[in-house]
Design a protein around this motif. Structure first.
Motif, mmCIF file in Angstrom:
data_model
loop_
_atom_site.group_PDB
_atom_site.id
_atom_site.type_symbol
_atom_site.label_atom_id
_atom_site.label_comp_id
_atom_site.label_asym_id
_atom_site.label_seq_id
_atom_site.Cartn_x
_atom_site.Cartn_y
_atom_site.Cartn_z
ATOM 1 N N UNK A 21 0.830 -1.207 0.000
ATOM 2 C CA UNK A 21 0.000 0.000 0.000
ATOM 3 C C UNK A 21 0.865 1.258 0.000
ATOM 4 N N UNK A 22 1.933 1.256 0.773
ATOM 5 C CA UNK A 22 2.824 2.425 0.816
ATOM 6 C C UNK A 22 3.517 2.620 -0.530
ATOM 7 N N UNK A 23 4.055 1.551 -1.103
ATOM 8 C CA UNK A 23 4.745 1.656 -2.395
ATOM 9 C C UNK A 23 3.801 2.100 -3.509
ATOM 10 N N UNK A 24 2.607 1.544 -3.538
ATOM 11 C CA UNK A 24 1.643 1.927 -4.566
ATOM 12 C C UNK A 24 1.197 3.376 -4.351
ATOM 13 N N UNK A 25 1.000 3.772 -3.102
ATOM 14 C CA UNK A 25 0.643 5.160 -2.815
ATOM 15 C C UNK A 25 1.707 6.129 -3.308
ATOM 16 N N UNK A 26 2.966 5.778 -3.120
ATOM 17 C CA UNK A 26 4.063 6.616 -3.617
ATOM 18 C C UNK A 26 4.066 6.632 -5.151
ATOM 19 N N UNK A 27 3.779 5.491 -5.765
ATOM 20 C CA UNK A 27 3.737 5.420 -7.227
ATOM 21 C C UNK A 27 2.597 6.264 -7.791
ATOM 22 N N UNK A 28 1.474 6.322 -7.077
ATOM 23 C CA UNK A 28 0.373 7.203 -7.508
ATOM 24 C C UNK A 28 0.877 8.636 -7.627
ATOM 25 N N UNK A 29 1.608 9.094 -6.611
ATOM 26 C CA UNK A 29 2.133 10.451 -6.635
ATOM 27 C C UNK A 29 3.081 10.684 -7.793
ATOM 28 N N UNK A 30 3.933 9.715 -8.049
ATOM 29 C CA UNK A 30 4.930 9.850 -9.110
ATOM 30 C C UNK A 30 4.275 9.832 -10.495
ATOM 31 N N UNK A 31 3.478 8.813 -10.759
ATOM 32 C CA UNK A 31 2.891 8.662 -12.092
ATOM 33 C C UNK A 31 1.682 9.561 -12.324
ATOM 34 N N UNK A 32 1.026 9.991 -11.261
ATOM 35 C CA UNK A 32 -0.143 10.852 -11.399
ATOM 36 C C UNK A 32 0.187 12.334 -11.468
ATOM 37 N N UNK A 33 1.467 12.668 -11.306
ATOM 38 C CA UNK A 33 1.871 14.085 -11.278
ATOM 39 C C UNK A 33 1.535 14.824 -12.569
ATOM 40 N N UNK A 34 1.538 14.150 -13.694
ATOM 41 C CA UNK A 34 1.288 14.809 -14.971
ATOM 42 C C UNK A 34 -0.165 14.818 -15.402
ATOM 43 N N UNK A 35 -1.062 14.464 -14.515
ATOM 44 C CA UNK A 35 -2.474 14.400 -14.899
ATOM 45 C C UNK A 35 -3.182 15.755 -14.872
ATOM 46 N N UNK A 36 -2.561 16.752 -14.289
ATOM 47 C CA UNK A 36 -3.159 18.079 -14.257
ATOM 48 C C UNK A 36 -4.331 18.215 -13.311
ATOM 49 N N UNK A 37 -4.482 17.275 -12.406
ATOM 50 C CA UNK A 37 -5.575 17.317 -11.441
ATOM 51 C C UNK A 37 -5.709 15.975 -10.754
ATOM 52 N N UNK A 38 -6.750 15.839 -9.947
ATOM 53 C CA UNK A 38 -6.909 14.597 -9.178
ATOM 54 C C UNK A 38 -7.329 13.410 -10.047
#
Length: 177
Positions: A21-38
């Motif tokens: 859960x921690x690793x996936x949560x960190x990956x959300x932040x990394x890969x989701x950074x370019x989405x321009x929103x939530x």
């Protein structure tokens, strides 16, 4: 089969789920950074879902779809499984009963992911269903959090009251002294 069930209910498996859960949560932040929103997972209002979907570029939709079909398929199993495992570990009897909300949370979140994938591929007719499922997910998440906290408080009180005891849903707690 019994060994598999025993492992799924073990402390080692709980730690594994927490780490995932921690690793996936960190990956959300990394890969989701370019989405321009939530991520759409965070929105439970139909109008907000429509506006967020309309604001995304084709590349952002593609990235969001990839995140939904990979990371967000693992994440509910990790955190929902963690809730189920921890709840069951805090009681002596009726383990499946107290694990059920966490297991339901996994199914609801995975259903939400399917609806989000459909939305990202252009099916806006599923937005009302997606928003209801997202609301159900957040209610289940809150309920699981309260359940685990309540069971942990009861276990701590009984432990410090003179012996190691686990609460039992629908029965009497056992006490090990």
């Amino acid at each position: 089969m019994k060994a598999c069930i025993s492992y799924v209910g073990s402390g080692r498996f709980l730690i594994f789920l927490l780490a995932v859960a921690i690793l996936v949560g960190m990956a959300f932040g990394y890969f989701g950074a370019g989405l321009g929103g939530p991520l759409l997972d965070m929105l439970s209002d139909p109008a907000a879902n429509e506006a967020r979907l309309a604001a995304m570029t084709a590349d952002q939709r593609s990235t969001h779809l990839l995140i939904t079909l990979t990371l967000d398929m693992i994440y509910p199993i990790a955190y929902g499984g963690g809730f189920a495992n921890l709840s069951a570990r805090l009681v002596d009897r009726n383990k499946l009963l107290v694990a059920a909300p966490g297991l339901a949370l996994i199914l609801v979140d995975l259903t939400e992911n399917v609806l989000i994938a459909l939305m990202l591929q252009g099916d806006t007719a599923v937005i009302p269903a997606k928003t209801l499922v997202t609301q159900a997910k957040w209610w289940l998440f809150g309920g699981c959090s309260l359940l685990v906290a309540g069971l942990a408080i009861i276990a701590a009180i009984r432990h410090y009251a003179g012996g190691v005891a686990k609460p039992s849903i629908g029965g009497h707690a056992s006490r090990e002294i």
